[in-house]
Design a protein around this motif. Structure first.
Motif, short mmCIF file in Angstrom:
data_model
loop_
_atom_site.label_atom_id
_atom_site.label_comp_id
_atom_site.label_asym_id
_atom_site.label_seq_id
_atom_site.Cartn_x
_atom_site.Cartn_y
_atom_site.Cartn_z
N PHE A 19 -8.75 4.16 10.82
CA PHE A 19 -9.09 4.00 9.41
C PHE A 19 -10.14 2.91 9.26
CE2 PHE A 19 -5.95 6.57 7.30
CZ PHE A 19 -4.85 6.58 8.15
N TRP A 21 -9.95 2.38 1.38
CA TRP A 21 -9.75 2.95 2.71
C TRP A 21 -10.24 4.39 2.78
CZ3 TRP A 21 -7.71 -0.17 6.53
CH2 TRP A 21 -7.14 -1.38 6.10
N GLY A 22 -10.80 4.73 3.94
CA GLY A 22 -11.14 6.11 4.21
C GLY A 22 -9.89 6.93 4.54
N LEU A 23 -10.07 8.23 4.68
CA LEU A 23 -8.93 9.12 4.93
C LEU A 23 -8.49 9.13 6.39
CD1 LEU A 23 -9.77 12.18 2.64
CD2 LEU A 23 -8.30 10.21 2.18
N HIS A 59 -13.65 -2.98 7.74
CA HIS A 59 -12.47 -3.33 8.54
C HIS A 59 -12.00 -2.07 9.25
CE1 HIS A 59 -11.64 -6.99 5.83
NE2 HIS A 59 -12.69 -6.39 5.31
N TYR A 69 0.85 -1.18 0.00
CA TYR A 69 0.00 0.00 0.00
C TYR A 69 0.89 1.24 0.00
CZ TYR A 69 -4.15 -2.72 1.39
OH TYR A 69 -5.19 -3.61 1.44
N GLY A 99 -1.90 12.83 4.60
CA GLY A 99 -3.31 13.21 4.62
C GLY A 99 -4.22 12.34 3.79
N GLN A 100 -3.70 11.25 3.28
CA GLN A 100 -4.51 10.36 2.44
C GLN A 100 -4.70 9.01 3.12
OE1 GLN A 100 -5.84 11.44 -0.58
NE2 GLN A 100 -5.04 13.37 0.19
N GLY A 101 -5.66 8.29 2.64
CA GLY A 101 -5.85 6.92 3.11
C GLY A 101 -4.85 5.99 2.47
N LEU A 102 -5.02 4.73 2.74
CA LEU A 102 -4.14 3.73 2.17
C LEU A 102 -4.55 3.45 0.72
CD1 LEU A 102 -4.16 1.35 5.24
CD2 LEU A 102 -2.29 2.81 4.51
N GLU A 103 -3.57 3.49 -0.16
CA GLU A 103 -3.83 3.26 -1.58
C GLU A 103 -3.25 1.90 -1.96
OE1 GLU A 103 -1.69 5.96 -4.03
OE2 GLU A 103 -2.45 5.16 -5.91
N PHE A 104 -4.11 0.98 -2.40
CA PHE A 104 -3.68 -0.36 -2.80
C PHE A 104 -2.76 -0.29 -4.00
CE2 PHE A 104 -3.89 -4.80 -3.73
CZ PHE A 104 -4.05 -4.92 -5.10
N LEU A 110 -9.69 -3.78 -0.61
CA LEU A 110 -10.19 -2.85 0.40
C LEU A 110 -9.98 -1.43 -0.08
CD1 LEU A 110 -8.96 -4.31 3.81
CD2 LEU A 110 -11.27 -4.37 2.86
N TYR A 149 -8.99 -0.23 11.64
CA TYR A 149 -7.60 -0.26 12.08
C TYR A 149 -7.29 1.03 12.81
CZ TYR A 149 -6.56 -4.38 9.26
OH TYR A 149 -6.55 -5.65 8.75
N GLN A 164 -14.47 5.94 -2.43
CA GLN A 164 -13.76 5.92 -1.15
C GLN A 164 -14.75 6.19 -0.03
OE1 GLN A 164 -10.98 9.26 -0.52
NE2 GLN A 164 -9.51 7.78 0.24
#
Lengths: 114, 111
Positions: B87, B101-103, B32, A35, A40-45, B99, B34, B2
């Motif tokens: 998250f 994911w949110g911010l 999920h 990832y 400031g961002q979420g997790l990017e696959f 998955l 975390y 998202q």
């Protein structure tokens, strides 16, 4: 070790150089994920490996990114000709199987491209 | 696509309660949760599958409302150790691979 291990923890490189990031998953875990986490961002696959199956590369942002997993264990994420927008934390996670709920994350490799 | 997490940030005093929401515009199969402390790896809290189940982990519990396409994380009698970024990751399939994911929601618990 008992957990997912990533190296290096920090990498500073110049624009245009290639970098390699390594992930050592938990022993016995067949699934491995990469990832990217930008500020400031979420997790990017990015990419997913499961056993001996062909990896799911659908998240790789460009052909400068590639990854391999040797012997079903250690994985290396390679970024060629790095750009400033590649700066981020690259997280690796593993899980016992493809449909196992819990992901076990490493602490990440922080990449800074100058 | 998202999921949207709310609030973006919350500050609590030790012992107070908080709710963190995760909403999706798409039908969900699983949610999920975390928690990630600064500079550390994200740590698994729990997974909820469609069916509206509720789960708990010590004083942290969560619900999943299929109809509303939303999950809520409940933090009761917060402790200093609860501080971090929470998250949610959502899936509309039966596995973790895709998955989204949110911010994240930043939670600070102060003495």
């Amino acid at each position: 070790g008992a957990g997912v291990s990533q190296s290096p923890s920090n990498k500073v490189t110049e624009k245009g150089k290639d970098v390699e990031l390594r992930c050592d998953p938990i022993s016995g875990h067949t699934a491995l994920y990469w990832y990217r986490q930008s500020l400031g961002q979420g997790l990017e696959f990015l990419i997913y490996f499961q056993g001996n199956s062909a990896p799911d590369k659908s998240g790789l942002p460009s052909d400068r990114f590639s990854a391999e997993r040797t012997g079903g264990s250690v994985s290396t994420l390679t970024i060629q000709r790095t750009q400033q927008e590649d700066s981020a934390v690259y997280l690796c996670a593993s899980s016992p199987g493809p449909n196992t709920g819990e992901l076990f994350f490493g602490e990440g490799s922080r990449l800074t491209v100058l | 696509q998202q999921p949207v997490q709310s609030p973006q940030a919350v500050i609590l005093r030790e012992g107070e309660d908080a709710v963190i929401n995760c909403s999706s515009s798409k039908a969900l199969y699983s949610v999920h949760w975390y928690r990630q402390k600064h500079g550390e790896a994200p740590v698994f809290l729990m997974i909820l599958l469609k069916g509206g189940e509720q789960k708990g982990h010590e004083k942290i519990s969560a619900s999943f409302n299929e109809k509303k396409q939303q999950s809520s994380l409940y933090l009761t009698a917060s402790q200093l150790s609860y501080s971090g970024t929470y998250f949610c990751g959502t899936s509309n399939a039966g596995n973790n691979r895709k998955l989204i994911w949110g911010l994240g929601t930043s939670l600070a618990v102060n003495p």
